[in-house]
Design an enzyme around this catalytic site. Structure first.
Site, PDB file in Angstrom:
ATOM      1  N   GLU A 182      11.096  -6.913  -1.831  1.00 34.69           N
ATOM      2  CA  GLU A 182       9.946  -5.880  -1.298  1.00 34.69           C
ATOM      3  C   GLU A 182       9.233  -5.638  -2.618  1.00 34.69           C
ATOM      4  OE1 GLU A 182       9.304  -1.739   0.745  1.00 34.69           O
ATOM      5  OE2 GLU A 182      11.257  -2.103   0.055  1.00 34.69           O
ATOM      6  N   LYS A 230       4.035  -3.438   6.782  1.00 34.06           N
ATOM      7  CA  LYS A 230       5.181  -2.822   6.930  1.00 34.06           C
ATOM      8  C   LYS A 230       4.825  -1.837   7.959  1.00 34.06           C
ATOM      9  CE  LYS A 230       8.986  -0.281   4.433  1.00 34.06           C
ATOM     10  NZ  LYS A 230       9.175   0.450   2.948  1.00 34.06           N
ATOM     11  N   CYS A 279      12.505  -3.602   4.406  1.00 28.34           N
ATOM     12  CA  CYS A 279      13.186  -2.518   4.218  1.00 28.34           C
ATOM     13  C   CYS A 279      13.501  -1.650   5.372  1.00 28.34           C
ATOM     14  CB  CYS A 279      12.517  -1.738   2.754  1.00 28.34           C
ATOM     15  SG  CYS A 279      13.848  -0.845   1.942  1.00 28.34           S
TER      16      CYS A 279
END
Length: 258
Positions: free
Chosen positions: A44, A110, A144
């Protein structure tokens, strides 16, 4: 249909808010990858570290990193994937890029911005899932904090590989280990997680624990150091296990909104 696909996991330290230097370091690591690797996975925000100050990064670096990914993919004849800071107008995104050797680009923003670090204040959350079919395998890329939310990753798209890139700190790495395995088990898919190592500018330490879990949740790859790992994923393992154990047939039906 391809029977196997070979994945390289690049677990590395990141240089804080220095895209050009990170690109240089990752280019070295990519050059060491075997010639038969199909997909190379970077962490990431691999070009900056997990910065909450996107304005510290020149907007020109966004396009420069994407162009670099395209060049690396062309040179290595493998897809290059990972997330970066990316700007569109006044909005900032933690955007995942899946860049294929022919230049094709697929993106995912995300969904779950990390409120504990204030990511929700600096980056606009995504609203759409992404499914990428590459070399006969269907990939679902996530980032994540998304790992903590199983509804978002539920295998309603019949994907083969759930792919997480992360900056997941050492203090909570036990949760990372547990949740990667859980996502593989509940979705009957390979689960690949690529984290970073080292220490960032905020003093947070990262111990890696990049790993691959198979359809039954068995760990087939793991690392806690700065290195590049390679693994072969098997289409027959997915198909035969799902046919023998039809757990996905008993999924609860639901729809996502918002």
């Amino acid at each position: 249909m391809e029977e196997n696909i070979k994945i390289a996991l690049v677990q590395a330290p990141l240089i804080w808010e220095r895209p050009k230097e990170n690109r240089t370091e990752f280019a070295k690591k990519i050059s060491s990858v075997s010639s038969d690797v199909d997909v190379i996975v970077l962490p990431e925000m691999f070009s900056t570290g997990f910065t909450m100050c996107p304005d510290n990064i020149s907007v020109s670096e966004d396009a420069a990193t994407v162009a670099w990914m395209q060049q690396m993919a062309q040179n290595s004849k493998a897809a290059i994937v990972g997330s970066i800071v990316y700007r569109e107008g006044a909005k900032n995104y933690n955007r995942f890029f899946f860049v294929e050797p022919d230049g094709t680009i697929s993106t995912y923003d995300k969904r779950h911005t990390f409120t504990l670090a204030g990511e929700d204040k600096e980056y606009t959350p995504g609203t759409q899932q992404l499914l990428v079919t590459y070399k006969g395998f269907k990939f679902c890329p996530l980032i994540c904090y998304d790992l903590r939310f199983p509804v978002w990753s539920r295998n309603t798209m019949e994907y083969d590989v759930l792919l997480y890139v992360a900056n997941w700190p050492k203090t909570r790495v036990g949760a990372w280990d547990t949740l990667l395995k859980a996502r593989a088990v509940e979705n009957m898919a390979y689960c690949v997680g690529v984290n970073r190592v080292g220490t960032d500018a905020n003093g947070l330490s990262y111990s890696g624990h990049s790993a691959v879990y198979d359809v039954l949740g068995e760990q087939v790859l793991f690392s806690d150091k700065d290195e590049v790992l390679e693994v072969i994923l098997s289409k027959s393992h997915i198909a035969e296990t799902r046919q023998k154990l039809g757990f996905l047939n008993d999924r609860d039906a639901f729809t996502l909104s918002g």
